[in-house]
Design an enzyme around this catalytic site. Sequence first.
Site, PDB file in Angstrom:
ATOM      1  N   TYR A 141       0.842  -1.195   0.000  1.00 31.71           N
ATOM      2  CA  TYR A 141       0.000   0.000   0.000  1.00 31.71           C
ATOM      3  C   TYR A 141       0.872   1.238   0.000  1.00 31.71           C
ATOM      4  O   TYR A 141       2.089   1.163   0.159  1.00 31.71           O
ATOM      5  CB  TYR A 141      -0.990  -0.013   1.164  1.00 31.71           C
ATOM      6  CG  TYR A 141      -0.430   0.361   2.523  1.00 31.71           C
ATOM      7  CD1 TYR A 141       0.478  -0.460   3.172  1.00 31.71           C
ATOM      8  CD2 TYR A 141      -0.830   1.537   3.154  1.00 31.71           C
ATOM      9  CE1 TYR A 141       0.970  -0.127   4.419  1.00 31.71           C
ATOM     10  CE2 TYR A 141      -0.337   1.876   4.408  1.00 31.71           C
ATOM     11  CZ  TYR A 141       0.567   1.036   5.031  1.00 31.71           C
ATOM     12  OH  TYR A 141       1.052   1.376   6.263  1.00 31.71           O
TER      13      TYR A 141
ATOM     14  N   LYS B  83       6.499  -1.854   2.022  1.00 32.91           N
ATOM     15  CA  LYS B  83       5.273  -1.307   2.622  1.00 32.91           C
ATOM     16  C   LYS B  83       4.105  -2.248   2.333  1.00 32.91           C
ATOM     17  O   LYS B  83       3.281  -1.995   1.452  1.00 32.91           O
ATOM     18  CB  LYS B  83       5.018   0.111   2.097  1.00 32.91           C
ATOM     19  CG  LYS B  83       4.026   0.888   2.955  1.00 32.91           C
ATOM     20  CD  LYS B  83       4.078   2.355   2.612  1.00 32.91           C
ATOM     21  CE  LYS B  83       2.976   3.148   3.263  1.00 32.91           C
ATOM     22  NZ  LYS B  83       2.991   3.138   4.716  1.00 32.91           N
TER      23      LYS B  83
ATOM     24  N   GLU C 230      11.352   1.952  14.839  1.00 31.97           N
ATOM     25  CA  GLU C 230      10.475   3.045  14.392  1.00 31.97           C
ATOM     26  C   GLU C 230       9.150   2.923  15.134  1.00 31.97           C
ATOM     27  O   GLU C 230       8.926   1.975  15.886  1.00 31.97           O
ATOM     28  CB  GLU C 230      10.253   2.967  12.874  1.00 31.97           C
ATOM     29  CG  GLU C 230       9.577   1.667  12.449  1.00 31.97           C
ATOM     30  CD  GLU C 230       9.366   1.543  10.950  1.00 31.97           C
ATOM     31  OE1 GLU C 230       9.284   2.560  10.252  1.00 31.97           O
ATOM     32  OE2 GLU C 230       9.262   0.395  10.471  1.00 31.97           O
TER      33      GLU C 230
ATOM     34  N   LEU D 184      10.560   1.075   7.735  1.00 32.43           N
ATOM     35  CA  LEU D 184      10.051   1.602   6.478  1.00 32.43           C
ATOM     36  C   LEU D 184      10.884   2.843   6.135  1.00 32.43           C
ATOM     37  O   LEU D 184      11.143   3.670   7.018  1.00 32.43           O
ATOM     38  CB  LEU D 184       8.580   1.995   6.611  1.00 32.43           C
ATOM     39  CG  LEU D 184       7.992   2.439   5.280  1.00 32.43           C
ATOM     40  CD1 LEU D 184       7.756   1.237   4.372  1.00 32.43           C
ATOM     41  CD2 LEU D 184       6.699   3.197   5.478  1.00 32.43           C
TER      42      LEU D 184
HETATM   43  N1  PMP Z   1       7.064   3.692   9.444  1.00 31.63           N
HETATM   44  C1  PMP Z   1       5.919   3.010   9.282  1.00 31.63           C
HETATM   45  C2  PMP Z   1       5.827   1.630   9.840  1.00 31.63           C
HETATM   46  C3  PMP Z   1       4.826   3.592   8.593  1.00 31.63           C
HETATM   47  O1  PMP Z   1       3.679   2.914   8.423  1.00 31.63           O
HETATM   48  C4  PMP Z   1       4.950   4.923   8.102  1.00 31.63           C
HETATM   49  C5  PMP Z   1       3.789   5.585   7.418  1.00 31.63           C
HETATM   50  N2  PMP Z   1       3.652   5.190   6.092  1.00 31.63           N
HETATM   51  C6  PMP Z   1       6.171   5.589   8.289  1.00 31.63           C
HETATM   52  C7  PMP Z   1       7.209   4.948   8.959  1.00 31.63           C
HETATM   53  C8  PMP Z   1       6.384   6.973   7.750  1.00 31.63           C
HETATM   54  O2  PMP Z   1       6.564   6.927   6.354  1.00 31.63           O
HETATM   55  P1  PMP Z   1       6.141   8.163   5.438  1.00 31.63           P
HETATM   56  O3  PMP Z   1       6.958   9.333   5.898  1.00 31.63           O
HETATM   57  O4  PMP Z   1       6.507   7.741   4.066  1.00 31.63           O
HETATM   58  O5  PMP Z   1       4.689   8.374   5.653  1.00 31.63           O
END
Ligand code: PMP
Length: 281
Positions: A32, A148, A181, A206
Amino acid sequence: MRFAYVNGRFCRHGDAAIHVEDRGFQFADAVYEVWSVRNGQLMDADGHFGRLARSLGELRIPEPRCRPALEHIIRELLRRNRVRDGLVYLQVSRGQARRDHAFPKKPITPTIVLTCKRLDFAAADARAATGIAVITVPDERWARCDIKTVNLLPNVLAKQMAVEAGAVEAWQVDADGFITEGSSTNAWIVTKAGTLLTRQADHGILHGITRARIIECAQRLGLDVVERAFTPEDALDAREAFLTSATSFVTPVVSIDNNVIANGEPGSLTSALREAYLGEA
Ligand code: PMP
């Protein structure tokens, strides 16, 4: 009325459906992506489209639409839902097939779902003004968190623990004692020496698009950024802490496991980065 987009057509959100043998539903065999929308524009569009292509490639799911076609669909979805500020979600699964763990032998068509919703950025601003509390939880996810996928159960459970503890986010801690994270955000601290730390973009996290943008913003502001892992103890000892994501931008973290960080107020570098990021967006 709300609209969704499923496999080539717009439909009422309440009627939107996928097949029961969709591999996304059966196996979480799907990826996603999420974009913030401000003033009708997708934020960090290139980064999110790039990561989508990478996630699909890692799982060998064919790209269901080229980027211009997807952008066209997203614009139409936003128009139909009258969303100028909000979020767009895209899920792509390997498709539908008779249940079997292995990929189907014959090529199948990926399932594509797009939805959007309005978001009250004022509430996010209010949150950023006071800062948020996080808790720490063991990281119980698989070894490819850089992809993702919709396989979000550990993240869901971590976030629920945060909510039940009266916090907003859960920072996950790996087997070596390092923070990976948040459940849906990347984690950062500013050390006493003024260095920004965020975990290296390995398979344990991620690769946040906002994270990458904030590294650039910080460098432009002349700040020292080091991509390396830190522990909850490092975070408690930090001058500032914050998290980043497409939906929360840069949000100050003011306590961890009920222990206040620094003076318990949002840090000045954190606020400067939030402003710089939103100013550029
Ligand atoms: N880590 C995880 C596990 C996430 O789900 C997200 C949100 N997509 C992020 C980090 C932050 O990523 P982004 O800055 O691309 O939204």
